[in-house]
Design a protein around this motif. Sequence first.
Motif, mmCIF file in Angstrom:
data_model
loop_
_atom_site.group_PDB
_atom_site.id
_atom_site.type_symbol
_atom_site.label_atom_id
_atom_site.label_comp_id
_atom_site.label_asym_id
_atom_site.label_seq_id
_atom_site.Cartn_x
_atom_site.Cartn_y
_atom_site.Cartn_z
ATOM 1 N N PRO A 96 0.853 -1.288 0.010
ATOM 2 C CA PRO A 96 0.219 0.108 0.260
ATOM 3 C C PRO A 96 0.770 1.122 0.051
ATOM 4 O O PRO A 96 0.258 2.073 -0.561
ATOM 5 N N TYR A 97 2.034 1.137 0.668
ATOM 6 C CA TYR A 97 3.016 2.425 0.556
ATOM 7 C C TYR A 97 4.311 2.042 0.563
ATOM 8 O O TYR A 97 4.663 0.842 1.005
ATOM 9 N N THR B 105 4.435 -6.781 4.468
ATOM 10 C CA THR B 105 3.128 -6.065 4.072
ATOM 11 C C THR B 105 2.440 -5.350 5.158
ATOM 12 O O THR B 105 1.604 -4.755 5.080
ATOM 13 N N THR C 107 2.468 6.836 -0.947
ATOM 14 C CA THR C 107 1.682 5.660 -1.783
ATOM 15 C C THR C 107 2.071 5.726 -3.298
ATOM 16 O O THR C 107 3.012 6.615 -3.853
ATOM 17 N N ARG C 108 1.705 4.717 -4.032
ATOM 18 C CA ARG C 108 2.330 4.549 -5.544
ATOM 19 C C ARG C 108 1.765 5.800 -6.275
ATOM 20 O O ARG C 108 2.671 6.360 -7.174
#
Length: 459
Positions: free
Chosen positions: A77-78, A171, A248-249
Amino acid sequence: MSRHGARIGGFVLALALAGCTATGPDLAARHPPVPTDLPPMKTFASHRVTPPGRSNAAIARDFLDLAFRMESGRPLPYMTRFEEPITLRVAGPVPPAAEPDLAALLARLRREAGIDIRRVAADAGAKVTIEFLPRAKLQRLVPQAACFVVPRISSWDEYRRGRRSGEVDWTTLARRERVAIFIPGDVSPQEVRDCLHEELAQAIGPLNDLYRLPDSVFNDDNFHTVLTGFDMLILRAYYAPELGNGTTRQEAERVLPRLLARLNPRGERIGVSGPLSPTPRAWIDAIETALGPGASSSRRVAAARTAVEIARNQGWRDTRLAFSLFAFGRLSLNRNASDASLAAFLEAGKIYAANPVTRVQSAHVAMHIAAFALSGGQPESAIALIDGHLADVRSGENAALLASMLLMKAEALDMLGRDAEAGATRRDALGWARYGFGSEDEIRARIAEIAWLNPARSD
Protein backbone atom coordinates in the motif's frame (compact mmCIF):
# COMPACT_ATOMS: atom_id res chain seq x y z
CA MET A 1 13.03 -11.96 -0.10
CA SER A 2 15.54 -14.57 -1.10
CA ARG A 3 18.09 -15.49 -3.69
CA HIS A 4 16.95 -18.78 -5.19
CA GLY A 5 18.84 -21.72 -6.58
CA ALA A 6 22.29 -22.19 -8.04
CA ARG A 7 24.36 -19.42 -9.57
CA ILE A 8 24.25 -19.23 -13.36
CA GLY A 9 28.03 -19.34 -13.67
CA GLY A 10 28.12 -22.69 -11.90
CA PHE A 11 25.23 -25.12 -12.32
CA VAL A 12 24.55 -23.99 -15.88
CA LEU A 13 28.13 -24.64 -16.89
CA ALA A 14 28.01 -28.18 -15.56
CA LEU A 15 24.88 -28.87 -17.62
CA ALA A 16 26.40 -27.31 -20.72
CA LEU A 17 29.55 -29.36 -20.48
CA ALA A 18 27.66 -32.57 -19.85
CA GLY A 19 25.61 -31.97 -22.98
CA CYS A 20 28.46 -30.86 -25.21
CA THR A 21 30.52 -33.94 -24.41
CA ALA A 22 27.71 -36.45 -24.79
CA THR A 23 28.87 -37.54 -28.24
CA GLY A 24 32.61 -37.21 -27.71
CA PRO A 25 35.24 -39.83 -26.77
CA ASP A 26 34.92 -41.98 -23.65
CA LEU A 27 35.18 -39.62 -20.69
CA ALA A 28 36.91 -42.24 -18.58
CA ALA A 29 39.81 -42.24 -21.02
CA ARG A 30 40.52 -38.54 -20.60
CA HIS A 31 43.15 -37.06 -18.36
CA PRO A 32 42.56 -33.33 -17.75
CA PRO A 33 45.47 -31.26 -16.47
CA VAL A 34 44.47 -30.96 -12.80
CA PRO A 35 47.18 -28.96 -10.95
CA THR A 36 48.62 -30.15 -7.67
CA ASP A 37 48.54 -26.63 -6.22
CA LEU A 38 46.41 -23.59 -6.87
CA PRO A 39 47.53 -19.95 -7.17
CA PRO A 40 46.36 -17.25 -4.74
CA MET A 41 42.77 -16.06 -5.00
CA LYS A 42 42.12 -13.12 -7.31
CA THR A 43 39.54 -10.46 -6.46
CA PHE A 44 38.10 -7.41 -8.18
CA ALA A 45 40.04 -4.44 -6.83
CA SER A 46 37.78 -1.69 -8.17
CA HIS A 47 34.29 -1.16 -9.53
CA ARG A 48 33.49 0.66 -12.76
CA VAL A 49 30.38 2.77 -12.35
CA THR A 50 28.05 2.33 -15.33
CA PRO A 51 25.06 4.69 -15.54
CA PRO A 52 21.69 3.22 -16.50
CA GLY A 53 21.11 3.16 -20.22
CA ARG A 54 17.35 3.75 -20.29
CA SER A 55 15.12 6.80 -20.17
CA ASN A 56 13.91 8.26 -16.89
CA ALA A 57 10.34 7.51 -17.96
CA ALA A 58 11.20 3.79 -18.20
CA ILE A 59 13.10 3.92 -14.89
CA ALA A 60 10.09 5.55 -13.20
CA ARG A 61 7.88 2.65 -14.30
CA ASP A 62 10.46 0.21 -12.99
CA PHE A 63 10.69 2.04 -9.66
CA LEU A 64 6.93 1.89 -9.14
CA ASP A 65 6.74 -1.83 -9.86
CA LEU A 66 9.76 -2.56 -7.67
CA ALA A 67 8.65 -0.44 -4.72
CA PHE A 68 4.94 -1.20 -4.55
CA ARG A 69 4.71 -4.93 -5.12
CA MET A 70 6.15 -8.10 -3.59
CA GLU A 71 7.77 -10.87 -5.63
CA SER A 72 4.65 -12.95 -5.02
CA GLY A 73 2.57 -10.29 -6.78
CA ARG A 74 0.98 -8.95 -3.59
CA PRO A 75 0.64 -5.15 -3.74
CA LEU A 76 2.19 -2.93 -1.09
CA PRO A 77 0.00 0.00 0.00
CA TYR A 78 2.90 2.38 0.61
CA MET A 79 6.67 2.64 0.76
CA THR A 80 8.67 1.67 3.82
CA ARG A 81 12.32 2.42 4.46
CA PHE A 82 14.76 3.06 7.28
CA GLU A 83 15.35 6.44 8.82
CA GLU A 84 19.01 7.34 8.32
CA PRO A 85 21.65 6.72 9.46
CA ILE A 86 21.34 2.97 8.91
CA THR A 87 23.47 0.92 11.29
CA LEU A 88 24.60 -2.59 10.37
CA ARG A 89 26.22 -5.34 12.41
CA VAL A 90 27.58 -8.76 11.45
CA ALA A 91 27.04 -11.93 13.50
CA GLY A 92 28.27 -15.50 13.24
CA PRO A 93 31.51 -16.78 11.72
CA VAL A 94 32.36 -14.25 9.00
CA PRO A 95 34.14 -15.74 5.93
CA PRO A 96 37.47 -13.93 5.41
CA ALA A 97 36.64 -12.71 1.90
CA ALA A 98 33.33 -11.26 3.11
CA GLU A 99 35.02 -8.55 5.15
CA PRO A 100 36.52 -6.57 2.23
CA ASP A 101 33.48 -7.29 0.06
CA LEU A 102 31.10 -5.89 2.68
CA ALA A 103 33.32 -2.84 3.24
CA ALA A 104 33.38 -2.16 -0.51
CA LEU A 105 29.59 -2.56 -0.75
CA LEU A 106 28.91 -0.14 2.11
CA ALA A 107 31.31 2.38 0.55
CA ARG A 108 29.49 2.11 -2.77
CA LEU A 109 26.09 2.61 -1.11
CA ARG A 110 27.37 5.77 0.55
CA ARG A 111 29.11 7.07 -2.57
CA GLU A 112 26.76 6.04 -5.40
CA ALA A 113 23.37 5.85 -3.68
CA GLY A 114 23.98 8.61 -1.14
CA ILE A 115 22.74 6.43 1.74
CA ASP A 116 24.09 7.06 5.22
CA ILE A 117 24.93 3.48 6.21
CA ARG A 118 27.71 2.37 8.55
CA ARG A 119 28.86 -0.75 10.32
CA VAL A 120 28.81 -1.03 14.13
CA ALA A 121 30.21 -3.59 16.58
CA ALA A 122 28.76 -7.10 16.55
CA ASP A 123 27.37 -6.69 20.08
CA ALA A 124 25.79 -3.30 19.40
CA GLY A 125 22.18 -2.69 18.53
CA ALA A 126 21.70 -2.24 14.78
CA LYS A 127 18.93 -1.74 12.28
CA VAL A 128 20.37 -4.36 9.91
CA THR A 129 21.92 -7.63 11.07
CA ILE A 130 23.81 -9.89 8.69
CA GLU A 131 24.17 -13.35 10.23
CA PHE A 132 26.38 -16.04 8.72
CA LEU A 133 25.52 -19.69 9.34
CA PRO A 134 26.11 -23.08 7.69
CA ARG A 135 24.21 -23.61 4.46
CA ALA A 136 22.72 -26.89 5.70
CA LYS A 137 21.31 -25.13 8.76
CA LEU A 138 19.80 -22.35 6.66
CA GLN A 139 18.25 -24.69 4.11
CA ARG A 140 16.72 -26.98 6.72
CA LEU A 141 14.22 -24.19 7.33
CA VAL A 142 14.18 -22.55 3.88
CA PRO A 143 15.19 -25.26 1.38
CA GLN A 144 14.86 -23.20 -1.80
CA ALA A 145 16.77 -20.12 -0.65
CA ALA A 146 20.48 -19.51 -1.07
CA CYS A 147 20.11 -16.50 1.30
CA PHE A 148 17.24 -14.29 2.41
CA VAL A 149 16.12 -11.26 4.43
CA VAL A 150 13.22 -10.88 6.89
CA PRO A 151 11.81 -7.91 8.83
CA ARG A 152 11.37 -7.19 12.55
CA ILE A 153 14.06 -9.58 13.80
CA SER A 154 17.79 -9.48 14.53
CA SER A 155 18.89 -13.12 14.86
CA TRP A 156 18.41 -16.65 13.55
CA ASP A 157 16.89 -17.73 16.87
CA GLU A 158 14.28 -14.97 16.57
CA TYR A 159 13.51 -16.10 13.05
CA ARG A 160 13.08 -19.73 14.11
CA ARG A 161 10.57 -18.69 16.78
CA GLY A 162 8.61 -16.25 14.63
CA ARG A 163 8.89 -17.50 11.07
CA ARG A 164 5.26 -18.69 10.88
CA SER A 165 3.84 -15.51 12.42
CA GLY A 166 2.80 -12.19 10.97
CA GLU A 167 5.91 -10.64 12.50
CA VAL A 168 7.93 -11.44 9.38
CA ASP A 169 5.26 -10.24 6.92
CA TRP A 170 6.62 -7.27 4.93
CA THR A 171 3.12 -6.10 3.97
CA THR A 172 2.29 -5.25 7.60
CA LEU A 173 5.19 -2.82 8.05
CA ALA A 174 4.59 0.90 8.49
CA ARG A 175 8.32 1.62 8.59
CA ARG A 176 11.51 -0.42 8.72
CA GLU A 177 13.21 -0.60 12.09
CA ARG A 178 14.96 -4.00 12.20
CA VAL A 179 15.78 -6.57 9.51
CA ALA A 180 17.99 -9.65 9.46
CA ILE A 181 19.85 -11.09 6.48
CA PHE A 182 20.88 -14.75 6.60
CA ILE A 183 23.78 -15.89 4.42
CA PRO A 184 25.62 -19.23 4.34
CA GLY A 185 29.24 -18.80 5.31
CA ASP A 186 30.47 -22.09 3.83
CA VAL A 187 29.91 -21.31 0.13
CA SER A 188 32.21 -19.66 -2.41
CA PRO A 189 33.38 -16.09 -1.78
CA GLN A 190 31.47 -14.98 -4.87
CA GLU A 191 28.19 -16.47 -3.67
CA VAL A 192 28.64 -14.74 -0.30
CA ARG A 193 29.31 -11.42 -2.06
CA ASP A 194 26.33 -11.85 -4.37
CA CYS A 195 24.06 -12.49 -1.39
CA LEU A 196 25.42 -9.41 0.36
CA HIS A 197 24.58 -7.24 -2.64
CA GLU A 198 21.10 -8.52 -3.38
CA GLU A 199 19.84 -9.04 0.16
CA LEU A 200 21.18 -5.77 1.55
CA ALA A 201 19.69 -3.88 -1.39
CA GLN A 202 16.29 -5.40 -0.68
CA ALA A 203 16.67 -5.06 3.09
CA ILE A 204 16.93 -1.30 2.73
CA GLY A 205 15.18 -0.73 -0.60
CA PRO A 206 12.55 -2.19 -2.97
CA LEU A 207 11.23 -5.67 -2.22
CA ASN A 208 10.24 -6.85 -5.69
CA ASP A 209 12.16 -8.51 -8.53
CA LEU A 210 11.28 -7.97 -12.19
CA TYR A 211 12.31 -10.36 -14.95
CA ARG A 212 12.03 -7.56 -17.52
CA LEU A 213 14.97 -5.61 -16.06
CA PRO A 214 18.10 -6.07 -18.21
CA ASP A 215 20.61 -4.30 -15.96
CA SER A 216 19.76 -5.08 -12.35
CA VAL A 217 20.19 -7.47 -9.45
CA PHE A 218 16.46 -6.91 -8.86
CA ASN A 219 15.90 -9.71 -11.36
CA ASP A 220 15.68 -13.41 -10.55
CA ASP A 221 17.61 -14.39 -13.68
CA ASN A 222 20.78 -13.80 -11.57
CA PHE A 223 22.88 -12.63 -14.51
CA HIS A 224 24.05 -9.56 -12.60
CA THR A 225 26.02 -10.43 -9.48
CA VAL A 226 26.75 -6.97 -8.02
CA LEU A 227 24.66 -3.82 -7.76
CA THR A 228 24.57 -1.94 -11.05
CA GLY A 229 24.31 1.74 -11.89
CA PHE A 230 20.55 1.26 -12.33
CA ASP A 231 20.29 -0.31 -8.88
CA MET A 232 22.19 2.52 -7.24
CA LEU A 233 19.92 5.08 -8.92
CA ILE A 234 16.85 3.22 -7.67
CA LEU A 235 18.25 3.19 -4.12
CA ARG A 236 19.23 6.88 -4.32
CA ALA A 237 15.67 7.72 -5.38
CA TYR A 238 14.25 5.44 -2.67
CA TYR A 239 16.01 7.52 -0.01
CA ALA A 240 15.39 10.91 -1.60
CA PRO A 241 13.72 13.51 0.64
CA GLU A 242 10.78 13.72 -1.78
CA LEU A 243 9.76 10.18 -0.80
CA GLY A 244 9.47 8.46 2.55
CA ASN A 245 7.55 6.07 4.77
CA GLY A 246 3.88 6.10 3.89
CA THR A 247 4.32 7.34 0.30
CA THR A 248 1.66 5.73 -1.90
CA ARG A 249 2.14 4.61 -5.47
CA GLN A 250 0.07 7.53 -6.76
CA GLU A 251 2.14 10.02 -4.77
CA ALA A 252 5.40 8.48 -5.97
CA GLU A 253 4.17 8.54 -9.56
CA ARG A 254 3.65 12.31 -9.31
CA VAL A 255 7.05 12.93 -7.70
CA LEU A 256 9.29 10.64 -9.79
CA PRO A 257 9.58 12.66 -13.03
CA ARG A 258 11.10 15.67 -11.25
CA LEU A 259 13.09 13.49 -8.85
CA LEU A 260 14.71 11.41 -11.60
CA ALA A 261 15.41 14.49 -13.70
CA ARG A 262 17.37 15.85 -10.74
CA LEU A 263 19.19 12.60 -9.92
CA ASN A 264 19.77 11.36 -13.47
CA PRO A 265 19.88 14.21 -16.02
CA ARG A 266 21.33 11.81 -18.58
CA GLY A 267 18.06 9.87 -18.55
CA GLU A 268 16.17 12.93 -19.79
CA ARG A 269 18.14 12.82 -23.05
CA ILE A 270 17.47 9.14 -23.80
CA GLY A 271 14.52 8.37 -26.04
CA VAL A 272 11.37 7.16 -24.33
CA SER A 273 10.29 3.63 -25.22
CA GLY A 274 6.84 2.24 -24.68
CA PRO A 275 6.15 0.19 -21.57
CA LEU A 276 6.83 -3.52 -21.80
CA SER A 277 3.83 -5.77 -21.49
CA PRO A 278 3.26 -7.32 -18.05
CA THR A 279 4.92 -10.63 -17.28
CA PRO A 280 2.17 -13.24 -16.83
CA ARG A 281 2.31 -15.52 -13.82
CA ALA A 282 2.25 -18.57 -16.11
CA TRP A 283 5.63 -17.57 -17.59
CA ILE A 284 7.15 -16.97 -14.16
CA ASP A 285 5.87 -20.35 -12.95
CA ALA A 286 7.35 -22.06 -16.02
CA ILE A 287 10.75 -20.42 -15.48
CA GLU A 288 10.76 -21.26 -11.78
CA THR A 289 9.89 -24.89 -12.53
CA ALA A 290 12.59 -25.09 -15.19
CA LEU A 291 15.34 -23.60 -13.03
CA GLY A 292 14.21 -24.35 -9.49
CA PRO A 293 14.82 -27.44 -7.35
CA GLY A 294 12.72 -30.58 -7.17
CA ALA A 295 11.53 -31.11 -10.75
CA SER A 296 12.62 -34.04 -12.93
CA SER A 297 14.80 -33.45 -15.97
CA SER A 298 11.93 -34.02 -18.38
CA ARG A 299 9.66 -31.68 -16.44
CA ARG A 300 12.34 -28.98 -16.45
CA VAL A 301 12.74 -29.19 -20.22
CA ALA A 302 8.97 -29.12 -20.72
CA ALA A 303 8.69 -26.06 -18.47
CA ALA A 304 11.46 -24.25 -20.35
CA ARG A 305 9.75 -25.07 -23.65
CA THR A 306 6.49 -23.68 -22.21
CA ALA A 307 8.29 -20.48 -21.21
CA VAL A 308 9.57 -20.07 -24.79
CA GLU A 309 6.06 -20.64 -26.16
CA ILE A 310 4.51 -18.11 -23.78
CA ALA A 311 7.20 -15.56 -24.65
CA ARG A 312 6.56 -15.99 -28.37
CA ASN A 313 2.79 -15.82 -27.90
CA GLN A 314 3.23 -12.58 -25.96
CA GLY A 315 5.15 -11.15 -28.90
CA TRP A 316 8.22 -10.48 -26.76
CA ARG A 317 11.57 -9.71 -28.34
CA ASP A 318 13.16 -8.56 -25.10
CA THR A 319 15.25 -10.23 -22.43
CA ARG A 320 12.34 -12.42 -21.30
CA LEU A 321 12.30 -14.29 -24.61
CA ALA A 322 16.09 -14.45 -24.56
CA PHE A 323 16.10 -15.85 -21.02
CA SER A 324 13.44 -18.42 -21.96
CA LEU A 325 15.64 -19.57 -24.84
CA PHE A 326 18.71 -19.58 -22.60
CA ALA A 327 16.94 -21.80 -20.06
CA PHE A 328 15.71 -24.15 -22.80
CA GLY A 329 19.16 -24.28 -24.37
CA ARG A 330 20.93 -25.25 -21.17
CA LEU A 331 18.33 -27.81 -20.10
CA SER A 332 18.12 -29.45 -23.54
CA LEU A 333 21.80 -30.39 -23.34
CA ASN A 334 21.04 -33.21 -20.94
CA ARG A 335 18.46 -34.57 -23.37
CA ASN A 336 20.99 -35.13 -26.16
CA ALA A 337 19.20 -32.43 -28.14
CA SER A 338 22.36 -30.54 -29.00
CA ASP A 339 21.00 -29.06 -32.26
CA ALA A 340 17.95 -27.61 -30.51
CA SER A 341 20.13 -26.39 -27.66
CA LEU A 342 22.60 -24.63 -29.96
CA ALA A 343 19.76 -23.04 -31.93
CA ALA A 344 18.26 -21.71 -28.70
CA PHE A 345 21.60 -20.26 -27.59
CA LEU A 346 22.17 -18.63 -30.97
CA GLU A 347 18.73 -16.98 -30.95
CA ALA A 348 19.15 -15.81 -27.36
CA GLY A 349 22.58 -14.44 -28.26
CA LYS A 350 21.14 -12.35 -31.12
CA ILE A 351 18.57 -10.77 -28.80
CA TYR A 352 21.11 -9.96 -26.12
CA ALA A 353 23.67 -8.68 -28.66
CA ALA A 354 21.15 -6.18 -30.04
CA ASN A 355 21.03 -4.31 -26.73
CA PRO A 356 24.18 -2.64 -25.33
CA VAL A 357 22.73 -3.02 -21.81
CA THR A 358 22.82 -6.84 -21.97
CA ARG A 359 26.54 -7.44 -22.47
CA VAL A 360 26.77 -9.64 -19.39
CA GLN A 361 23.95 -11.85 -20.68
CA SER A 362 25.68 -12.04 -24.06
CA ALA A 363 28.82 -13.29 -22.33
CA HIS A 364 26.93 -16.13 -20.64
CA VAL A 365 25.49 -17.21 -23.98
CA ALA A 366 28.89 -16.91 -25.65
CA MET A 367 30.40 -19.29 -23.09
CA HIS A 368 27.90 -21.97 -24.07
CA ILE A 369 28.44 -21.45 -27.78
CA ALA A 370 32.21 -21.55 -27.20
CA ALA A 371 31.74 -24.92 -25.50
CA PHE A 372 30.05 -26.21 -28.66
CA ALA A 373 32.92 -24.85 -30.77
CA LEU A 374 35.53 -26.44 -28.53
CA SER A 375 33.91 -29.86 -28.48
CA GLY A 376 33.44 -29.61 -32.25
CA GLY A 377 37.16 -29.16 -32.82
CA GLN A 378 37.04 -25.43 -33.61
CA PRO A 379 39.48 -23.88 -31.11
CA GLU A 380 39.97 -20.64 -33.06
CA SER A 381 36.22 -19.96 -32.98
CA ALA A 382 36.10 -20.70 -29.26
CA ILE A 383 38.96 -18.27 -28.54
CA ALA A 384 37.36 -15.54 -30.65
CA LEU A 385 34.04 -15.92 -28.82
CA ILE A 386 35.69 -15.83 -25.42
CA ASP A 387 38.04 -12.93 -26.15
CA GLY A 388 35.10 -10.90 -27.42
CA HIS A 389 33.40 -11.02 -24.02
CA LEU A 390 36.14 -11.11 -21.37
CA ALA A 391 36.09 -7.35 -20.79
CA ASP A 392 32.34 -7.40 -20.10
CA VAL A 393 32.71 -10.33 -17.70
CA ARG A 394 35.44 -8.49 -15.78
CA SER A 395 33.27 -5.38 -15.70
CA GLY A 396 30.39 -7.47 -14.35
CA GLU A 397 32.71 -8.88 -11.66
CA ASN A 398 31.67 -12.48 -12.20
CA ALA A 399 34.71 -14.53 -11.24
CA ALA A 400 33.01 -17.90 -11.79
CA LEU A 401 32.14 -17.02 -15.37
CA LEU A 402 35.54 -15.44 -15.96
CA ALA A 403 37.35 -18.53 -14.67
CA SER A 404 35.20 -20.83 -16.82
CA MET A 405 35.84 -18.85 -19.98
CA LEU A 406 39.57 -18.65 -19.34
CA LEU A 407 39.73 -22.41 -18.71
CA MET A 408 37.97 -22.94 -22.02
CA LYS A 409 40.42 -20.62 -23.73
CA ALA A 410 43.32 -22.57 -22.21
CA GLU A 411 41.90 -25.79 -23.63
CA ALA A 412 41.56 -24.17 -27.06
CA LEU A 413 45.18 -22.96 -26.88
CA ASP A 414 46.26 -26.52 -25.97
CA MET A 415 44.45 -27.80 -29.05
CA LEU A 416 46.42 -25.32 -31.17
CA GLY A 417 49.74 -26.37 -29.63
CA ARG A 418 50.26 -22.99 -27.92
CA ASP A 419 51.33 -24.59 -24.66
CA ALA A 420 52.97 -21.60 -22.96
CA GLU A 421 49.93 -19.37 -23.56
CA ALA A 422 47.65 -22.17 -22.40
CA GLY A 423 49.57 -22.56 -19.13
CA ALA A 424 49.54 -18.82 -18.37
CA THR A 425 45.82 -18.55 -19.20
CA ARG A 426 44.98 -21.57 -17.06
CA ARG A 427 46.87 -20.17 -14.09
CA ASP A 428 45.05 -16.85 -14.45
CA ALA A 429 41.76 -18.75 -14.55
CA LEU A 430 42.55 -20.67 -11.37
CA GLY A 431 43.12 -17.47 -9.40
CA TRP A 432 39.61 -16.35 -10.34
CA ALA A 433 38.25 -19.85 -9.69
CA ARG A 434 39.40 -19.59 -6.07
CA TYR A 435 36.96 -16.69 -5.65
CA GLY A 436 34.22 -17.90 -7.99
CA PHE A 437 33.99 -21.57 -7.01
CA GLY A 438 35.55 -21.69 -3.55
CA SER A 439 36.62 -25.18 -2.60
CA GLU A 440 39.51 -26.96 -4.30
CA ASP A 441 37.29 -29.97 -5.00
CA GLU A 442 34.84 -27.75 -6.86
CA ILE A 443 37.63 -26.10 -8.82
CA ARG A 444 39.15 -29.42 -9.84
CA ALA A 445 35.73 -30.67 -10.93
CA ARG A 446 35.35 -27.61 -13.18
CA ILE A 447 38.82 -28.11 -14.64
CA ALA A 448 37.89 -31.69 -15.48
CA GLU A 449 34.52 -30.73 -17.00
CA ILE A 450 36.09 -28.16 -19.29
CA ALA A 451 38.98 -30.43 -20.23
CA TRP A 452 36.45 -33.01 -21.38
CA LEU A 453 35.37 -30.59 -24.09
CA ASN A 454 38.71 -31.12 -25.84
CA PRO A 455 38.12 -34.04 -28.26
CA ALA A 456 41.89 -34.67 -28.42
CA ARG A 457 42.26 -35.22 -24.66
CA SER A 458 42.11 -39.01 -24.61
CA ASP A 459 44.53 -41.92 -24.50
